[in-house]
Scaffold this motif. Structure first.
Motif, PDB file in Angstrom:
ATOM      1  N   CYS A  45       0.850  -1.201   0.000  1.00  0.00           N
ATOM      2  CA  CYS A  45       0.000   0.000   0.000  1.00  0.00           C
ATOM      3  C   CYS A  45       0.891   1.258   0.000  1.00  0.00           C
ATOM      4  CB  CYS A  45      -0.900  -0.006   1.236  1.00  0.00           C
ATOM      5  SG  CYS A  45      -1.768   1.563   1.440  1.00  0.00           S
ATOM      6  N   ALA A  48       0.626   3.359   3.252  1.00  0.00           N
ATOM      7  CA  ALA A  48       1.311   2.704   4.375  1.00  0.00           C
ATOM      8  C   ALA A  48       2.828   2.832   4.215  1.00  0.00           C
ATOM      9  CB  ALA A  48       0.901   1.239   4.463  1.00  0.00           C
ATOM     10  N   ARG A 308      -4.121   3.682  -2.333  1.00  0.00           N
ATOM     11  CA  ARG A 308      -4.350   2.697  -1.274  1.00  0.00           C
ATOM     12  C   ARG A 308      -4.395   1.309  -1.888  1.00  0.00           C
ATOM     13  NH1 ARG A 308      -9.269   5.893   0.790  1.00  0.00           N
ATOM     14  NH2 ARG A 308     -10.046   5.121  -1.179  1.00  0.00           N
ATOM     15  N   VAL A 309      -3.947   0.330  -1.137  1.00  0.00           N
ATOM     16  CA  VAL A 309      -4.192  -1.068  -1.513  1.00  0.00           C
ATOM     17  C   VAL A 309      -4.830  -1.694  -0.287  1.00  0.00           C
ATOM     18  CG1 VAL A 309      -3.157  -3.262  -2.187  1.00  0.00           C
ATOM     19  CG2 VAL A 309      -2.236  -1.135  -3.105  1.00  0.00           C
ATOM     20  N   TYR A 310      -6.166  -1.733  -0.296  1.00  0.00           N
ATOM     21  CA  TYR A 310      -6.884  -2.163   0.911  1.00  0.00           C
ATOM     22  C   TYR A 310      -7.178  -3.654   0.851  1.00  0.00           C
ATOM     23  CZ  TYR A 310     -10.433  -2.313   4.563  1.00  0.00           C
ATOM     24  OH  TYR A 310     -11.144  -2.616   5.695  1.00  0.00           O
ATOM     25  N   CYS A 315      -5.158  -5.127   6.576  1.00  0.00           N
ATOM     26  CA  CYS A 315      -5.260  -3.735   7.045  1.00  0.00           C
ATOM     27  C   CYS A 315      -5.803  -3.665   8.474  1.00  0.00           C
ATOM     28  CB  CYS A 315      -6.152  -2.935   6.114  1.00  0.00           C
ATOM     29  SG  CYS A 315      -5.428  -2.702   4.478  1.00  0.00           S
ATOM     30  N   PHE A 321      -4.721   3.009  10.084  1.00  0.00           N
ATOM     31  CA  PHE A 321      -5.640   3.770   9.227  1.00  0.00           C
ATOM     32  C   PHE A 321      -6.827   2.926   8.761  1.00  0.00           C
ATOM     33  CE2 PHE A 321      -1.723   6.326   7.674  1.00  0.00           C
ATOM     34  CZ  PHE A 321      -1.804   7.141   8.776  1.00  0.00           C
ATOM     35  N   ALA A 322      -6.883   1.668   9.194  1.00  0.00           N
ATOM     36  CA  ALA A 322      -7.834   0.730   8.586  1.00  0.00           C
ATOM     37  C   ALA A 322      -9.287   1.196   8.677  1.00  0.00           C
ATOM     38  CB  ALA A 322      -7.679  -0.642   9.223  1.00  0.00           C
ATOM     39  N   CYS A 325      -9.830   4.078   6.214  1.00  0.00           N
ATOM     40  CA  CYS A 325      -9.813   3.612   4.823  1.00  0.00           C
ATOM     41  C   CYS A 325     -11.078   2.837   4.514  1.00  0.00           C
ATOM     42  CB  CYS A 325      -8.586   2.728   4.570  1.00  0.00           C
ATOM     43  SG  CYS A 325      -7.072   3.681   4.409  1.00  0.00           S
TER      44      CYS A 325
HETATM   45  S1  SF4 Z   1      -5.507   0.620   6.041  1.00  0.00           S
HETATM   46 FE1  SF4 Z   1      -5.396   2.051   4.326  1.00  0.00          FE
HETATM   47  S2  SF4 Z   1      -3.398   3.004   4.474  1.00  0.00           S
HETATM   48 FE2  SF4 Z   1      -3.351   1.210   5.789  1.00  0.00          FE
HETATM   49  S3  SF4 Z   1      -2.519  -0.397   4.500  1.00  0.00           S
HETATM   50 FE3  SF4 Z   1      -4.711  -0.544   4.328  1.00  0.00          FE
HETATM   51  S4  SF4 Z   1      -5.279   0.703   2.559  1.00  0.00           S
HETATM   52 FE4  SF4 Z   1      -3.177   1.241   3.133  1.00  0.00          FE
END
Ligand code: SF4
Length: 397
Positions: A45, A48, A308-310, A315, A321-322, A325
C-alpha cells in the motif's frame, strides 16, 4: 550499494526534511520489530509505505476521531508484563537462571548476566552504545566462554529502508557453548502446554525470528560466522494462571526465511522522500484542534494522492488507518471494501453500484467487458434462484 539516483540520495538531509514535512504534527514512532512485522503485511500500500518511511505512528494520527483504531495493550496486560519481567530479574535473575537451567539442560547458576538496560542514557546515543556492547559480547560468546552468558536488553542496529534503526530485545542473546539463542519474555500464560492466544504466539515467534536475522547481520559485521545464531529460539512465559515462568524452545527457520523476504520489501526512505509530492502531509489529519470532518477530509486527500491497496484481513490487523480507509471505501462503494480478492476479480469496475448495474445487464464499456459477462451471468442465476421477494428487492436496489 546502489548508485545515487536522486538529489536526496546524494544528500540525505533534504530527505529528512521532506519526511518531517510528511509527518507534520503526526506522532512519530521508532521502528521496532513488531512494527516492522506489521508493515510487512501491508507493504504494497503506497500510503502505508510513505507513513512507514516517515515513521508516522498510524495508530495515533487519528486519535480523538471516530476512526481511531483500538490498538495498544490493555493496562492490565502492561502491568502483568512489568510484574513478570521484574520476577525474572529479582535476586540476581534467580528465576531466569532457574528456568534457563531447566529448559536448556545447562547450568546457568554461574552464568554471566549483563543487564544492558542499566548504565546507559535512555536516548539514541545510549542505544548506539548498547548496540556496540552487544556486538562485542556476541563475538565473545561465539568464542565459547566456559560459563553461559546472557545479555539482558541487548540492542541490535540495522539499516531499515536506508535509515539506521535500533531494536531492543529481551534476553537476546543467550550464549551456550559458542551458540547464541534469542530469548523473548512474554507475559501471556501457557496453560497445560498450550498458549492462551495463538496469534500472540505467532507474533512472538515472528519477533524472535527477526532478532535472529538481525543478530546474524550483527555477527557478520563483527567478522563472526552467522551460523552461530541458532534457528531455534526461547520463549519464557508464565505457566498456567500464576506468574511462575516456564521455557519453550521452538524452531523458527521458516519464519526467518519469510521475514528475510519481507525485509527486502521495506521501501527505501530516500527514494520515498524524493517521490512524495510536496502537498502530502499528515499535519492536518493529526491536528486535534480541528473538527473531525476536516481531519478526515485531509486524510482522504492524502490517501487519494498516494493511493491505497486495501485488504481487510491485513489492514484491520496491521494498520492504524484501517477504519478510516474502510469508511472511505464504503462511502465510495469501492469494490476493495469487500476485499482485495473481489476487487481483483472486477478489473475496470470502480464501484459496487456499477457491479449491480452490470449484473442487471447494463451495457459494459470496453474496459468493463472482461468482468461484465460473468457478472451478468451471475445476475441471471441470482434472479433464477432467489424467490420473487428478493428478486424485486434486487431490481429496486
Ligand atoms: S488501512 Fe489504508 S493506508 Fe493502511 S494499508 Fe490498508 S489501505 Fe493502506
Amino acid at each position: 550499494m546502489r548508485p545515487p539516483t536522486s538529489p536526496y540520495q546524494r544528500d540525505p538531509a533534504p530527505a529528512a526534511t521532506a519526511l518531517a514535512r510528511v509527518r507534520g504534527q503526526a506522532p512519530q514512532i521508532r521502528a521496532n520489530v513488531r512494527r516492522l512485522a506489521a508493515f510487512a503485511n501491508v507493504h504494497s500500500c503506497p500510503t502505508a509505505a510513505v507513513a512507514f518511511a516517515a515513521r508516522v505512528d498510524t495508530g495515533k494520527v487519528l486519535a480523538g476521531t471516530s476512526m481511531e483504531m483500538p490498538f495498544g495493550q490493555s493496562p492490565f496486560a502492561i502491568g502483568r508484563g512489568v510484574a513478570f519481567e521484574a520476577l525474572l530479574r529479582r535476586h540476581g535473575h534467580a528465576e531466569l537462571r532457574r528456568v534457563l537451567t531447566e529448559g536448556l539442560g545447562t547450568d546457568f547458576t554461574l552464568a554471566a548476566i549483563e543487564n544492558l538496560r542499566e548504565g546507559y542514557p535512555p536516548n539514541r546515543a545510549g542505544l548506539r552504545m548498547r548496540a556496540t556492547v552487544t556486538r562485542t559480547r556476541m563475538a565473545e560468546i561465539a568464542d565459547g566462554p566456559a560459563e553461559p552468558v546472557v545479555l539482558d536488553g541487548a540492542v541490535l542496529e540495522a539499516d531499515i529502508g536506508g535509515l539506521p534503526a535500533f531494536f531492543e530485545a529481551d534476553e537476546m542473546a543467550i550464549g551456550v557453548g559458542g551458540q547464541i539463542l534469542v530469548g523473548e519474555n512474554k507475559s501471556w500464560p501457557v496453560v497445560d502446554g498450550r498458549p492462551t492466544d495463538e496469534d500472540a504466539l505467532g507474533a512472538a515467534l515472528d519477533q524472535a525470528a527477526t532478532y535472529v536475522l538481525l543478530g546474524r547481520r550483527t555477527l557478520e559485521q563483527a567478522g563472526v560466522d552467522p551460523v552461530r545464531m541458532s534457528d531455534s529460539v526461547v520463549l519464557v512465559t508464565p505457566r498456567n494462571t500464576g506468574l511462575g515462568p516456564s521455557l519453550h524452545r521452538q524452531d523458527v527457520a521458516s519464519r526467518i526465511r519469510r521475514i528475510q523476504r519481507l525485509l527486502t520489501a521495506v521501501p527505501d526512505v530516500l527514494e520515498t522522500a524524493a517521490s512524495t509530492a510536496q502537498s502530502v502531509t499528515f499535519d492536518v489529519v493529526a491536528d486535534t484542534t480541528r473538527p473531525e470532518n476536516e481531519r478526515l477530509q485531509a486524510f482522504g486527500d492524502v490517501t487519494g494522492e498516494l493511493g491505497r491497496v486495501y485488504d481487510p484481513a491485513n489492514c484491520l490487523t496491521s494498520c492504524g488507518f484501517a477504519r478510516a480507509c474502510r469508511q472511505q471505501l464504503f462511502t465510495e462503494a469501492d469494490p476493495a471494501f469487500v476485499g482485495g480478492q473481489v476487487a481483483r476479480a472486477l478489473p475496470g469496475i470502480t464501484s459496487l453500484s456499477r457491479v449491480a448495474e452490470l449484473s442487471r445487464g447494463a451495457p459494459a464499456s470496453a474496459v468493463e467487458a472482461p468482468a461484465a459477462a460473468p457478472l451478468t451471468r451471475a445476475g441471471r442465476l441470482y434472479d433464477a434462484i432467489i424467490p420473487a421477494h428478493g428478486h424485486e428487492q434486487r431490481r429496486t436496489a
